[in-house]
Enzyme design. Structure first.
Site, PDB file in Angstrom:
ATOM      1  N   CYS A   7       2.654   3.044  -1.747  1.00  0.00           N
ATOM      2  CA  CYS A   7       1.957   1.770  -1.948  1.00  0.00           C
ATOM      3  C   CYS A   7       0.599   2.062  -2.574  1.00  0.00           C
ATOM      4  O   CYS A   7       0.413   3.141  -3.155  1.00  0.00           O
ATOM      5  CB  CYS A   7       1.844   0.987  -0.637  1.00  0.00           C
ATOM      6  SG  CYS A   7       0.889   1.810   0.657  1.00  0.00           S
ATOM      7  N   ASN A  10      -1.798   3.612   0.973  1.00  0.00           N
ATOM      8  CA  ASN A  10      -1.097   4.460   1.956  1.00  0.00           C
ATOM      9  C   ASN A  10      -1.670   4.280   3.376  1.00  0.00           C
ATOM     10  O   ASN A  10      -1.704   5.227   4.163  1.00  0.00           O
ATOM     11  CB  ASN A  10      -1.124   5.942   1.545  1.00  0.00           C
ATOM     12  CG  ASN A  10      -0.169   6.835   2.341  1.00  0.00           C
ATOM     13  OD1 ASN A  10      -0.432   8.021   2.524  1.00  0.00           O
ATOM     14  ND2 ASN A  10       0.923   6.304   2.832  1.00  0.00           N
ATOM     15  N   CYS A  12      -1.129   0.770   4.849  1.00  0.00           N
ATOM     16  CA  CYS A  12      -0.439  -0.404   5.418  1.00  0.00           C
ATOM     17  C   CYS A  12       1.074  -0.342   5.189  1.00  0.00           C
ATOM     18  O   CYS A  12       1.837  -0.047   6.106  1.00  0.00           O
ATOM     19  CB  CYS A  12      -0.989  -1.703   4.813  1.00  0.00           C
ATOM     20  SG  CYS A  12      -2.758  -1.958   5.071  1.00  0.00           S
ATOM     21  N   ARG A  13       1.516  -0.626   3.965  1.00  0.00           N
ATOM     22  CA  ARG A  13       2.951  -0.807   3.719  1.00  0.00           C
ATOM     23  C   ARG A  13       3.742   0.491   3.754  1.00  0.00           C
ATOM     24  O   ARG A  13       4.776   0.578   4.437  1.00  0.00           O
ATOM     25  CB  ARG A  13       3.171  -1.520   2.377  1.00  0.00           C
ATOM     26  CG  ARG A  13       2.672  -2.941   2.381  1.00  0.00           C
ATOM     27  CD  ARG A  13       2.562  -3.498   0.983  1.00  0.00           C
ATOM     28  NE  ARG A  13       1.505  -2.821   0.223  1.00  0.00           N
ATOM     29  CZ  ARG A  13       1.244  -3.040  -1.048  1.00  0.00           C
ATOM     30  NH1 ARG A  13       1.975  -3.901  -1.732  1.00  0.00           N
ATOM     31  NH2 ARG A  13       0.252  -2.397  -1.645  1.00  0.00           N
ATOM     32  N   SER A  14       3.296   1.505   3.014  1.00  0.00           N
ATOM     33  CA  SER A  14       4.132   2.722   2.954  1.00  0.00           C
ATOM     34  C   SER A  14       4.138   3.507   4.266  1.00  0.00           C
ATOM     35  O   SER A  14       5.172   4.085   4.617  1.00  0.00           O
ATOM     36  CB  SER A  14       3.766   3.612   1.752  1.00  0.00           C
ATOM     37  OG  SER A  14       2.437   4.069   1.798  1.00  0.00           O
ATOM     38  N   ASP A 123       1.048  -7.320  -0.013  1.00  0.00           N
ATOM     39  CA  ASP A 123      -0.006  -6.473   0.546  1.00  0.00           C
ATOM     40  C   ASP A 123      -0.674  -7.224   1.704  1.00  0.00           C
ATOM     41  O   ASP A 123      -1.287  -8.269   1.485  1.00  0.00           O
ATOM     42  CB  ASP A 123      -1.022  -6.188  -0.564  1.00  0.00           C
ATOM     43  CG  ASP A 123      -2.090  -5.223  -0.113  1.00  0.00           C
ATOM     44  OD1 ASP A 123      -2.153  -4.916   1.085  1.00  0.00           O
ATOM     45  OD2 ASP A 123      -2.863  -4.782  -0.977  1.00  0.00           O
TER      46      ASP A 123
HETATM   47  P1  4NP Z   1      -1.452  -0.693   1.242  1.00  0.00           P
HETATM   48  O1  4NP Z   1      -2.607  -1.789   1.467  1.00  0.00           O
HETATM   49  O2  4NP Z   1      -1.375  -0.444  -0.255  1.00  0.00           O
HETATM   50  O3  4NP Z   1      -0.226  -1.360   1.760  1.00  0.00           O
HETATM   51  O4  4NP Z   1      -1.865   0.536   2.019  1.00  0.00           O
HETATM   52  C1  4NP Z   1      -3.898  -1.647   0.958  1.00  0.00           C
HETATM   53  C2  4NP Z   1      -4.791  -0.855   1.595  1.00  0.00           C
HETATM   54  C3  4NP Z   1      -6.083  -0.732   1.122  1.00  0.00           C
HETATM   55  C4  4NP Z   1      -6.455  -1.407  -0.022  1.00  0.00           C
HETATM   56  C5  4NP Z   1      -5.535  -2.198  -0.681  1.00  0.00           C
HETATM   57  C6  4NP Z   1      -4.257  -2.309  -0.190  1.00  0.00           C
HETATM   58  N1  4NP Z   1      -7.783  -1.288  -0.500  1.00  0.00           N
HETATM   59  O5  4NP Z   1      -8.102  -1.926  -1.519  1.00  0.00           O
HETATM   60  O6  4NP Z   1      -8.595  -0.548   0.084  1.00  0.00           O
END
Ligand code: 4NP
Length: 157
Positions: A7, A10, A12-14, A123
């Site tokens: 994702c 790294n 939340c989703r992955s 997200d």
């Molecule tokens: P992820 O979510 O891609 O599912 O881990 C996010 C985590 C952090 C950010 C964006 C999305 N960020 O902009 O810091």
């Protein structure tokens, strides 16, 4: 067989996809390795987001020992399958792989699972607890379909 969930951050989703799939593989005795990474280095070295850890825990999956990392060039030869959580991530991966050796299959996670709608795992980072619950359920449903697919193909036995 080695699978990498990817994702943006790294955190939340992955990490949820890694934790959910690993837990299901363990229960089924299927020998497939799962890891996760982000296309950004925003959160390198950090634990998954507190909300992701909490929601996974509510469903009986412990993701607290995971640490965020950015994808690296060798991932694209080390992993057989790389699954992107959304189209933007897939496009980033396609950009990275223009200039390096690639043997991995790179696909959208939900598309690989056979789910048609939605295309992207949303997200949940800027939302609240319920957003994480919804994303957990979506990822879990997709992981069950992926397991069915692998069992049909006799992968990992
Ligand atoms: P992820 O979510 O891609 O599912 O881990 C996010 C985590 C952090 C950010 C964006 C999305 N960020 O902009 O810091």
């Amino acid at each position: 067989m080695k699978v990498l969930m990817v994702c943006l951050g790294n955190i939340c989703r992955s990490p949820l996809a890694e934790g959910i799939l690993r837990s299901k593989l363990l229960k089924s005795g299927i020998a497939i390795d799962v890891d996760s990474a982000g296309v950004s280095d925003y959160h390198t070295g950090e634990q998954p987001d507190k909300r992701a850890i909490e929601v996974a825990d509510e469903f009986g999956v412990d993701i607290s020992s995971q640490r965020a990392r950015k994808v690296q060039d060798q991932d694209f030869t080390e992993f057989d399958l790389i699954l992107a959580m959304d189209k933007a991530v897939l496009e980033d991966l396609q950009f990275i792989t223009q200039s390096i050796d690639v043997t991995s299959d790179i696909e959208l996670f939900l598309n690989y699972s056979g789910l048609q709608d939605p295309v992207d795992v949303p997200d949940p980072y800027y939302g609240g607890h319920q957003g994480f619950v919804d994303v957990y359920k979506l990822i879990e449903n997709a992981c069950e379909r992926i397991m069915d697919r692998w069992q049909m193909m006799d992968v990992g036995s």
